[in-house]
Design a protein around this motif. Structure first.
Motif, mmCIF file in Angstrom:
data_model
loop_
_atom_site.group_PDB
_atom_site.id
_atom_site.type_symbol
_atom_site.label_atom_id
_atom_site.label_comp_id
_atom_site.label_asym_id
_atom_site.label_seq_id
_atom_site.Cartn_x
_atom_site.Cartn_y
_atom_site.Cartn_z
ATOM 1 N N ASN A 188 0.906 -1.192 -0.018
ATOM 2 C CA ASN A 188 -0.026 0.072 0.082
ATOM 3 C C ASN A 188 0.876 1.137 0.065
ATOM 4 O O ASN A 188 0.358 2.068 -0.588
ATOM 5 N N GLU A 189 2.034 1.331 0.723
ATOM 6 C CA GLU A 189 3.127 2.338 0.709
ATOM 7 C C GLU A 189 3.493 2.745 -0.868
ATOM 8 O O GLU A 189 3.834 3.726 -0.896
ATOM 9 N N LEU A 246 -1.919 7.569 1.026
ATOM 10 C CA LEU A 246 -1.138 6.533 1.411
ATOM 11 C C LEU A 246 -0.765 6.141 -0.193
ATOM 12 O O LEU A 246 -1.500 5.557 -0.948
ATOM 13 N N GLY A 247 0.530 5.898 -0.700
ATOM 14 C CA GLY A 247 1.111 5.408 -1.906
ATOM 15 C C GLY A 247 1.461 6.650 -2.898
ATOM 16 O O GLY A 247 1.237 7.629 -2.590
ATOM 17 N N HIS A 271 6.291 17.652 3.339
ATOM 18 C CA HIS A 271 6.200 16.993 4.452
ATOM 19 C C HIS A 271 6.038 15.474 4.350
ATOM 20 O O HIS A 271 5.340 14.851 3.759
ATOM 21 N N GLU A 272 6.960 14.988 5.205
ATOM 22 C CA GLU A 272 7.100 13.515 5.248
ATOM 23 C C GLU A 272 5.953 12.842 5.806
ATOM 24 O O GLU A 272 5.760 11.792 5.068
ATOM 25 N N ALA A 273 5.254 13.547 6.600
ATOM 26 C CA ALA A 273 4.155 12.758 7.010
ATOM 27 C C ALA A 273 3.090 12.298 5.926
ATOM 28 O O ALA A 273 2.446 11.183 5.962
ATOM 29 N N LEU A 274 3.205 13.128 4.764
ATOM 30 C CA LEU A 274 2.130 12.731 3.738
ATOM 31 C C LEU A 274 2.809 11.751 2.885
ATOM 32 O O LEU A 274 1.889 11.093 2.080
ATOM 33 N N ARG A 275 3.804 11.525 3.020
ATOM 34 C CA ARG A 275 4.680 10.533 2.158
ATOM 35 C C ARG A 275 4.623 9.227 2.766
ATOM 36 O O ARG A 275 4.446 8.027 2.227
#
Ligand code: ARE
Ligand code: CA
Length: 577
Positions: free
Chosen positions: A408-409, A445-446, A495-499
């Motif tokens: 999924n990532e 995600l993805g 923003h790392e959180a979104l990736r």
């Protein structure tokens, strides 16, 4: 308790190694049936030291709840069973079913097992894809950078695309427009086929070792990849290995010599002599100009695996998108993965499969697939608007549960492609729907994949209409949409959180879709109002200060976030921990 609704199976999307230390265990149950699920786990050789952990509700779809636990077995072996607690009942659930009690002497017979965490079997996906924003290009229609290589009879840029007409787009055209792509913010491109072929789409390959002369040559290709790499852009090519072109040397040899041809067994010839109308040999669909390759033949295998290796070594490409991936044998793909990853360990392998793809996504074949199930759900919710908010979330959850977390990532999440009508077409031209769908795509995600021109508001129905020439007259661009895309891509890139962050829906928001993406450092709240009313929202939150990343302003709150999201609008709020 509804026993029929309960499901678990080791070594599947219900029990898999996430990384070299971690196993994820999922359990499915009828929706609302279980109050609590406890995982009892340990090492079967020292079971006396077993432990218990409460499983978390991961998500729900229309009929089921899914519980999850993350375990790090110290000796890399894992034996387990479940304790299921309903409203008034309690059962043990083991490999042999449901029990009131488990006889201690018999416990070994009951275990579900992840027998050993062998590193080599763990599905390791291509890391860079987590940070990627893809842009899909159909080279014939992107930009004509070299008029001298045009096919005969090219039409004027902007005329209607037909299944067999040409406009002169080429690789030099992509090189010329790299500033545009950098400015847009994308950092990976996926090109539909570029090898020699007489069609405009080039899915009927004549020669896999040669760039189509109307697109350029080996040097143009090398230059394109090199210039992309200088800008931090990865390049993924289309591997069309299910079939070859009718005019390939191999198939022509068979057409001429029949059974005497050394290539006879490269294909599935049903009768001799060869007929094309209808074809008496296997093809892609029923297209006579696309004879299917026999990938079980060792020579064919070697030939295609060399092609895969050659373009990574020669042109330094970063991955392959696999055409009609589900009609080629698994055994071929297993070898393909070995060859590709050996040549470039982080090359991205992304299959083109429109359906449930688990058998290809357990570690020995692809990293991910083109996420058409995601496309479908987004079209229903944002374009057709025939799902409510709850149904949308349930269906997205269903797509997540089909696969492991690492898959999924790195899924390739698309809203449209060269095989579908454009999202905007499906939304009957409503740009606001596209904006909201792209917010979801770019914060989910993805890896998002933008089909060329979608960002400037290009429209088009089914193939071939979805393959119109890219609009380069800026006066005709939808600048508002383009700015929206740029801003969102920038936010994702920054923003790392979104990736790489966790993904979790915010419950109780009624008609607004809300979710959190979170890492150790950042928490990002995304709120999307796809309803036809303005919505007031009150959310209990962890932070006291948020930054509205779209409007670029601060929001103070005392652990309760109050905001009004007007219809058709969205907010992306950041809390730095
Ligand atoms: C041509 C015409 C079309 C016409 C078609 C009919 O252009 O208008 O409808 O012929 O035969 C390439 C070209 C196409 C060309 C095709 C055949 O790009 O323009 O179409 O060759 O000559 C299924 C496959 C999936 C496949 C799609 C198209 O599973 O692999 O169909 N996609 C790849 C590429 C295509 C490419 C080919 C395969 C062939 O991405 O561009 O086509 O190399 C459901 C099904 C899916 C199905 C999907 C779409 O979801 O379950 O399995 O995908 O619909 O139909
Ligand atoms: Ca050209």
């Amino acid at each position: 308790m509804n026993f029929q609704g309960i499901y678990h199976r080791p070594k599947s999307n219900y029990c898999y190694a996430y990384d070299k230390d971690t196993v994820h265990i999922r359990l499915r149950a009828s929706k609302g049936d279980l109050e609590n699920v406890i995982l009892v786990y340990g090492d079967k050789y020292i079971w006396s030291q077993n432990r218990e952990i409460e499983m978390k509700l991961e998500c729900s779809d229309k009929y089921f709840d899914y519980f999850i636990a993350e375990i790090k077995p110290p000796y890399r072996r894992l034996a387990y069973y479940f304790i299921l607690e309903g409203k008034s009942e309690r059962y043990y659930y083991t490999e042999w079913g449901f029990f009131d009690e488990i006889d201690k002497d018999e416990v070994y017979m009951h275990f579900f097992e992840y027998p050993f965490l062998n590193k080599i079997d763990i599905h390791k996906v291509s890391e860079w894809v987590k940070d990627a924003v893809f842009y899909q290009i159909f080279p014939e229609r992107f930009y004509n950078g070299d008029k001298f290589n045009d096919p005969k009879g090219v039409e004027k840029w902007g005329e209607a695309p037909k299944s067999d007409n040409f406009f002169g787009g080429d690789l030099k055209g992509i090189i010329d427009k790299l500033d545009y792509l950098t400015d847009l913010g994308i950092n990976a491109i996926y090109l539909t086929p570029i090898f020699e072929s007489y069609s405009n789409h080039k899915y009927n390959t004549k020669d896999y070792m040669k760039i189509d002369p109307h697109f350029g040559d080996l040097n143009t290709m090398k230059e394109l990849v090199q210039k992309c790499h200088e800008r931090g852009i990865k390049v993924v090519l289309d591997a069309v290995f299910n079939h070859i072109g009718y005019y390939s040397a191999q198939f022509q040899d068979v057409v001429k010599k029949g059974k005497k041809s050394p290539y006879y067994d490269w294909f599935y010839i049903r009768e001799w002599p060869i007929e094309t109308d209808p074809p008496n040999y296997y093809t892609f669909a029923f297209a006579p100009y696309m004879p299917k390759l026999n990938t079980e033949n060792p020579e064919v295998k070697e030939y295609l695996l060399n092609v895969a290796k050659y373009w990574i070594e020669e042109a330094d490409i970063d991955g392959w998108r696999l055409d009609v991936a589900n009609e080629i044998d698994h055994s071929f793909w297993r070898e393909f993965r070995k060859v590709v990853k050996k040549t470039k360990s982080d090359a991205y392998i992304v299959g083109e499969i429109w359906h449930d793809s688990l058998p290809w996504l357990l570690g020995d074949q692809f990293d991910a697939v083109m996420n058409y199930p995601f496309t479908r759900v987004c079209i229903q919710y944002f374009a057709h608007r025939n799902l409510n908010n709850k149904e949308f979330k349930e269906l997205i959850n269903e797509t997540q549960i089909r696969n492991t977390q690492q898959v999924n990532e790195v899924m390739l999440n698309l809203l449209d492609s060269h095989d579908t009508s454009r999202f905007l077409y499906k939304a009957k031209g409503d740009k606001e729907s596209l904006k909201l769908a792209s917010v979801f795509q770019l914060t989910y995600l993805g890896a998002p994949c933008i089909y060329y021109g979608t960002e400037i508001g290009m429209n088009g129905g089914d193939d071939p209409d979805c393959r119109r020439t890219m609009e380069w007259n800026e006066d005709k661009w939808n600048k508002d949409l383009l700015n929206h895309y740029k801003r969102l891509i920038k936010i994702r890139n920054e923003h790392e959180a979104l990736r790489r962050g966790n993904f979790k829906w915010i419950e109780g928001l009624d008609d607004v879709v809300g979710f959190v993406r979170e890492t150790d450092k950042e928490e990002i709240i995304v709120l999307i109002n796809n309803s036809n009313q303005d919505k007031e929202i009150q959310l209990k939150v962890n932070g006291t200060e948020y930054i509205d990343l779209v409007k670029d302003k601060k929001i103070n709150c005392d652990r309760v976030l109050k905001t009004t999201i007007t219809k058709g609008n969205f907010e992306i709020l950041l809390n730095i921990k």
